[in-house]
Write an enzyme that holds these catalytic residues in place. Structure first.
Site, PDB file in Angstrom:
ATOM      1  N   GLY A  76      22.540  78.460  29.469  1.00 42.90           N
ATOM      2  CA  GLY A  76      22.927  77.946  28.829  1.00 42.90           C
ATOM      3  C   GLY A  76      21.890  78.118  27.687  1.00 42.90           C
ATOM      4  O   GLY A  76      21.464  78.991  27.538  1.00 42.90           O
ATOM      5  N   HIS A 131      30.863  80.620  30.164  1.00 42.36           N
ATOM      6  CA  HIS A 131      31.129  78.828  30.977  1.00 42.36           C
ATOM      7  C   HIS A 131      31.531  78.518  29.470  1.00 42.36           C
ATOM      8  O   HIS A 131      30.398  78.286  28.834  1.00 42.36           O
ATOM      9  CB  HIS A 131      29.578  78.677  31.321  1.00 42.36           C
ATOM     10  N   GLY A 168      20.437  73.147  33.592  1.00 38.03           N
ATOM     11  CA  GLY A 168      18.667  72.680  34.006  1.00 38.03           C
ATOM     12  C   GLY A 168      18.020  74.330  34.202  1.00 38.03           C
ATOM     13  O   GLY A 168      17.603  74.898  34.515  1.00 38.03           O
ATOM     14  N   HIS A 213      35.021  74.551  33.093  1.00 38.31           N
ATOM     15  CA  HIS A 213      34.327  73.421  34.288  1.00 38.31           C
ATOM     16  C   HIS A 213      34.743  72.325  33.033  1.00 38.31           C
ATOM     17  O   HIS A 213      34.293  71.958  31.818  1.00 38.31           O
ATOM     18  CB  HIS A 213      32.478  74.051  33.178  1.00 38.31           C
ATOM     19  N   GLY A 235      20.422  71.564  27.981  1.00 34.06           N
ATOM     20  CA  GLY A 235      18.879  71.212  27.623  1.00 34.06           C
ATOM     21  C   GLY A 235      18.317  70.023  28.302  1.00 34.06           C
ATOM     22  O   GLY A 235      16.891  69.848  27.894  1.00 34.06           O
ATOM     23  N   SER A 286      27.002  79.346  29.125  1.00 33.27           N
ATOM     24  CA  SER A 286      27.285  78.100  28.584  1.00 33.27           C
ATOM     25  C   SER A 286      27.169  78.272  26.349  1.00 33.27           C
ATOM     26  O   SER A 286      25.854  78.407  26.557  1.00 33.27           O
ATOM     27  CB  SER A 286      26.628  76.802  29.336  1.00 33.27           C
ATOM     28  N   ASP A 297      32.530  74.829  28.778  1.00 33.36           N
ATOM     29  CA  ASP A 297      32.408  73.315  28.839  1.00 33.36           C
ATOM     30  C   ASP A 297      33.188  72.214  27.981  1.00 33.36           C
ATOM     31  O   ASP A 297      32.858  71.773  26.745  1.00 33.36           O
ATOM     32  CB  ASP A 297      30.621  72.460  28.348  1.00 33.36           C
ATOM     33  N   ASP A 313      24.974  74.793  38.331  1.00 34.58           N
ATOM     34  CA  ASP A 313      25.091  74.389  36.516  1.00 34.58           C
ATOM     35  C   ASP A 313      24.833  73.600  35.475  1.00 34.58           C
ATOM     36  O   ASP A 313      24.065  72.395  36.062  1.00 34.58           O
ATOM     37  CB  ASP A 313      26.730  73.632  36.325  1.00 34.58           C
TER      38      ASP A 313
HETATM   39  C1  DX5 Z   1      26.786  70.127  31.131  1.00 37.62           C
HETATM   40  C2  DX5 Z   1      27.632  71.912  31.434  1.00 37.62           C
HETATM   41  C3  DX5 Z   1      26.656  72.546  31.319  1.00 37.62           C
HETATM   42  C4  DX5 Z   1      25.627  73.234  30.499  1.00 37.62           C
HETATM   43  C5  DX5 Z   1      24.242  74.119  30.763  1.00 37.62           C
HETATM   44  O1  DX5 Z   1      27.121  69.120  31.095  1.00 37.62           O
HETATM   45  O2  DX5 Z   1      27.877  71.281  31.940  1.00 37.62           O
HETATM   46  O3  DX5 Z   1      27.235  73.410  31.633  1.00 37.62           O
HETATM   47  O4  DX5 Z   1      25.579  72.987  29.201  1.00 37.62           O
HETATM   48  O5  DX5 Z   1      23.310  74.333  29.734  1.00 37.62           O
HETATM   49  P1  DX5 Z   1      21.805  74.008  30.063  1.00 37.62           P
HETATM   50  O6  DX5 Z   1      21.555  75.757  30.398  1.00 37.62           O
HETATM   51  O7  DX5 Z   1      20.986  74.271  28.795  1.00 37.62           O
HETATM   52  O8  DX5 Z   1      21.552  73.162  31.436  1.00 37.62           O
HETATM   53 ZN    ZN Z   2      29.053  73.847  32.218  1.00 43.38          ZN
END
Ligand code: DX5
Ligand code: ZN
Length: 216
Positions: A197, A33, A177, A66, A145, A8, A35, A175
């Site tokens: 991410g 990915h 955390g 996504h 995050g 992401s 977002d 997806d």
């Molecule tokens: C949150 C997104 C995720 C996010 C993942 O709404 O859908 O894809 O960017 O990022 P981390 O890995 O930092 O949680």
């Molecule tokens: Zn996502």
């Protein structure tokens, strides 16, 4: 077979997006990915189809889009051309899910559905045979995050059981955390792939992180 990784870029510096996607490709990521947030389904606004299209020339990695947007049935088409997988939220279209999946498949793309941590998984039952992937949110959608919701492990078990008892073959991606500390437990409960991410962007050795997760 280890976990696939889809990177992401949400928390990255968008002015450096070319370098970010090329770095992810060099680090061994499976996919990028994207977002997409519309400021309605989730509070923030990120980017649209043109931003993704403009990045297509910078990497050969598949694009995993996504859609965290309201009314994806009316906004879907521009995202189809440059995405390899298009995932929308069940919560945004509870009454025309099958139609949306069919439109994504008609464009020759993989179809995914995503659910928030609080959405009952049995609601997906009728659509599971149609789907290529289920994107199980480990956090409330809308921000990178966040800490993973502990409920994800039980939800993975339920979804895995639904897949097994139905003799189905959709992929399960977690997806939100995800990091090197929880990836193994997620795999153990049924995840086939993970979105990385913040854990990826903050990693001092991105290639090592992807290697580690991909071997789980
Ligand atoms: C949150 C997104 C995720 C996010 C993942 O709404 O859908 O894809 O960017 O990022 P981390 O890995 O930092 O949680
Ligand atoms: Zn996502």
């Amino acid at each position: 077979m280890g976990l696939y990784t889809t990177i992401s870029v949400l928390s990255s510096d968008f002015s450096e997006i070319k370098a970010t996607v090329q770095e992810a490709e060099a680090a061994g990521a499976t996919m990028i990915h994207w977002d997409v947030m519309d400021g309605l389904f989730v509070p923030d606004l990120t980017f649209g189809a043109k931003f993704i299209a403009d990045c297509r020339k910078h990497t050969v990695l598949p694009f995993d889009t996504h859609l965290m947007i309201s009314s994806p049935n009316t906004k879907l088409d521009p995202f189809l051309e440059n995405s390899d997988t298009v995932t929308f939220h069940y919560e945004a279209v509870p009454d025309n899910v099958a139609d949306l999946i069919s439109r994504i498949h008609s464009a020759g793309k993989k179809a995914g559905i995503s659910v928030k941590p609080s959405t009952e998984l049995h609601l997906l039952q009728p659509y599971l045979p149609l789907l290529d992937t289920v994107l199980l949110m480990g956090v409330e959608p809308g921000r990178g995050g966040q800490l993973i919701d502990r409920g994800i492990y039980g939800r993975l078990e339920i979804l895995s059981q639904m897949r097994c008892s139905g003799g189905l073959s959709f992929q399960i991606t977690v997806d939100g955390g995800v990091d090197s500390d929880n990836a193994a437990a997620l795999k153990g409960k049924g995840a086939d792939g993970v979105v990385l991410g913040t854990a990826y962007l903050k990693s001092p050795d991105k290639k090592k992180l992807i290697d580690t997760v991909s071997r789980i």
